[in-house]
Design an enzyme around this catalytic site. Structure first.
Site: not given
Ligand code: NDP
Ligand code: OXD
Length: 324
Positions: A239, A287
């Site tokens: 993000r 994005h």
């Molecule tokens: P998950 O919830 O599976 O993974 C999120 C990861 O981030 C986990 O490892 C989590 O830790 C870690 N995390 C969260 N907060 C913190 C913190 N404060 N410090 C360190 N690590 C942290 O989500 P996804 O992998 O499915 O998706 C992640 C993000 O990717 C989405 O929220 C979205 O913002 C972004 N995204 C972007 C897209 C794009 O097109 N650009 C498309 C899809 C997603 P923990 O292992 O402890 O839970």
């Molecule tokens: C998602 C994205 O969160 O596309 O799936 O950013």
């Protein structure tokens, strides 16, 4: 009707999808769930049925706070910051998409951009524009470490793709995850050592109160710069607001960062006035690292709704207190 009693119709699915073609999603859902009302309720004045689930992407605040309330709120993507920022009514379960199609797209993006920067493709493109037959010098992937911020669905799948093409991978997250096939560390105390070993920093962090602004000058300044890869690279597919954009710009201008691939920004669409557009060492994408495709994701959405309605635990619950 059965056995003389009345059978309740299945709850409707109301769509509020900002910036996406809701008609295409509605059509796909109608094909896959012919027994259900599928309605587009993007705005505060669209009529709502008594019982419905809300499938949303960047919904307006009022849509989440209307009466009657939805039974289940579904993000049409992986992230949920677009929902949580509106403080949805307490007590309504929220779920998000986890699906091989969405994850696979993210893996493509991450592997593509790591290879792009490894192979110094922006220099190659500049050379081509000058008709210049000069080969940029770069190390093999095995001597380059990609540090993944976020080792959830996207981070872990990206790690597998990166390891398949030979990169050395390390991960960093919030809480320990067992059984990862690459070294990983957790929490604020571990961040410095993780950064010091990282040549290409890839973030798939969600936007939460803890991650906003995390990738700042201090974090960028700790990345490794004396390895075979030289100055580090930032790839942000999580993000936009997890990075301090002024600090990233400064680092790209003064050489602290060699280059960046940025898919997400604090303000989207990225304004025409943003300096990121014109930087030769930045790849801007709109994005779309992992776009949500209704054709591919409808089954997962309906499956999660079926679980909810049958009282089974949700597959991909969102924890509001945690922020993702
Ligand atoms: P998950 O919830 O599976 O993974 C999120 C990861 O981030 C986990 O490892 C989590 O830790 C870690 N995390 C969260 N907060 C913190 C913190 N404060 N410090 C360190 N690590 C942290 O989500 P996804 O992998 O499915 O998706 C992640 C993000 O990717 C989405 O929220 C979205 O913002 C972004 N995204 C972007 C897209 C794009 O097109 N650009 C498309 C899809 C997603 P923990 O292992 O402890 O839970
Ligand atoms: C998602 C994205 O969160 O596309 O799936 O950013």
């Amino acid at each position: 009707m059965s056995g003389g009693g009345s059978m309740k119709a299945a709850p409707a699915i109301a769509l509020s999808l900002t910036g996406w073609d809701a008609a295409v999603w509605a059509e796909r859902l109608r094909q896959a769930a012919p027994g259900r009302d599928i309605i587009v309720a993007a705005g505060p004045d669209d009529p709502l049925p008594q019982r419905y689930h809300l499938l949303c992407w960047k919904p307006p605040r009022e849509v989440l706070h209307r009466s009657p309330k939805p039974m289940l709120i579904l993000s049409a993507g992986a992230g949920v910051d677009h929902i949580l920022k509106h403080e949805p009514p307490a007590g309504i379960p929220i779920t998000r998409i986890v699906d091989p199609d969405l994850t696979g797209r993210m893996v493509e993006y991450v592997v593509l951009h790591c290879l792009y920067h490894l192979r110094r493709m922006n220099e190659a493109a500049a050379n081509q524009a000058q008709k210049c037959w000069t080969a940029p010098v770069f190390p093999p992937a095995r001597s380059v470490t990609v540090g993944l911020m976020g080792v959830g669905e996207m981070g872990q799948a990206s790690a597998r793709g990166l390891m398949a093409v030979g990169f050395n991978v390390i991960g960093w997250g919030r809480s320990p995850r067992a059984g990862l096939p690459f070294p990983s560390s957790y929490g604020a105390e571990a961040l410095g050592a993780f950064l010091a070993a990282t040549d290409i920093l890839v973030s798939t962090l969600p936007s939460t109160p803890q991650t906003r602004g995390l990738i700042d000058a201090t974090v960028i300044g700790k990345l490794r710069r004396d390895g075979p890869f030289g100055p580090p690279v930032l790839i942000n597919a999580g993000r936009g607001d997890t990075a301090d954009e002024a600090d990233v710009l400064q680092a790209l201008s003064d050489g602290t960062l060699r280059a960046a691939s940025l898919d997400v920004f604090a303000t989207e669409p990225l304004p025409a006035s943003s300096p990121f557009w014109a930087l030769p060492n930045v790849v801007v994408t709109p994005h779309n690292a992992a776009d949500s495709d209704p054709e591919a994701l409808t089954a997962a959405i309906l499956d999660e709704i079926a679980r909810f309605e049958s009282g089974a635990p949700l597959l991909n619950p969102v924890y509001v207190a945690r922020g993702y």
